[in-house]
Design an enzyme around this catalytic site. Sequence first.
Site, mmCIF file in Angstrom:
data_model
loop_
_atom_site.group_PDB
_atom_site.id
_atom_site.type_symbol
_atom_site.label_atom_id
_atom_site.label_comp_id
_atom_site.label_asym_id
_atom_site.label_seq_id
_atom_site.Cartn_x
_atom_site.Cartn_y
_atom_site.Cartn_z
ATOM 1 N N ASP A 97 0.818 -1.210 0.000
ATOM 2 C CA ASP A 97 0.000 0.000 0.000
ATOM 3 C C ASP A 97 0.855 1.265 0.000
ATOM 4 O OD1 ASP A 97 0.714 -0.804 2.677
ATOM 5 O OD2 ASP A 97 -0.633 0.742 3.452
ATOM 6 N N GLU B 127 0.065 -1.356 5.611
ATOM 7 C CA GLU B 127 1.138 -0.964 6.531
ATOM 8 C C GLU B 127 0.968 0.487 6.952
ATOM 9 O OE1 GLU B 127 5.044 0.883 7.602
ATOM 10 O OE2 GLU B 127 3.718 1.320 5.907
#
Length: 383
Positions: free
Chosen positions: A73, A135
């Site tokens: 991400d 994350e």
Amino acid sequence: MLQRSTEILRDLIAFPTISADSNFEMILYMAGLLEEAGARCEVMSSACGTKANLFATLGPDRNGGILLSGHSDVVPVADQAWTHDPFEMIERDGLLYGRGTCDMKGFIAAALAMAPHFAKRIAERPMHFAFTYDEEVGCLGARQLADDLSARGLVPGIAIIGEPTEMRIIDGHKGCNEYSTHFNGLAGHGSLPDHGVNAVEYAVRYLNHLLGLKDALRARAPKNSPFDPPWTTVNVGALTGGVAHNVIAPSAQVDWEMRPVQTGDAEFVKESLQTYCETVLLPKMKEVHPGAMITTEVIGEVVGLMPTEDNEARRIVSELTGANSCDVVAFGTEAGLFQALGTDVVVCGPGSIEQAHKADEFLALEQLSQCLTMLERLGARLG
């Protein structure tokens, strides 16, 4: 190999994997590349079903081995002054521009490009790849992956987390715990403050107590702490609430964080706040309105990476890069979650954290080349 890594990175940047959106297409693309190299791939869906982790293995199905890990991400691009499409990689003057180039799709691209090289050299020690979701919003994917690996008793021997460190070896960072505390009071006319419960006022008292813990946290700093500052810090990100000048605020929200240098500090802060709410704030609020509440939402609790004297990952990466020193950093990573499994961990990857999360994020080709050199040397050791 640099050209192949750049091609893969271009593809990865084209997947707009902002944390709020799905990462499935990128995960499936990466799984395809690893399967072509001969890896056994597992796509592990999130509880919501819109995101996934990818865990893949080259070599024997056994405990231990080497893990290369990164998150899929990226942070949003809204309200940032990009000079080009952030999801189209552009190469200019030796720099690769695009959202996620350094944080941290550059490392992922290098690892994927090297997979066929690893496959030819695997002997007894397996090579694992772990690519996670979310994350940036609390290491949610890595927490799920760590639980999955623990449940099956699979503990990698060493792990390299490829966050941007300019290829420096990092063996420690603080934890990062983020919370939103919600205050529900009772609205009323501003001229009759005793007839309502002003949520903003109680939020301010809560903040005063939180900030009053700073001196105690400073005094709790471990001796020879390597961090800067060496103690656990707290920070207030936002205080919101109320509806108008003349209305008693019925609700408020405090967004805050702490960065523990040791797990006991986090418990100290949370217990102190809970006791203060239960013995001081809530009794006063409920005198006026029995339905008054204070609740704390956990946004993310990211465990820190603690430096250790014996760290095989540090020793190996030092040999691979030629670096004879290591350091600690202020930013958080997924590394501590793997350390908690019993894995020796370092953070080492291409790019600078100074470029992360900014408009026109970039990764220098020289940094990507250095990362590939490290991984090529790692591959040579696998046999």
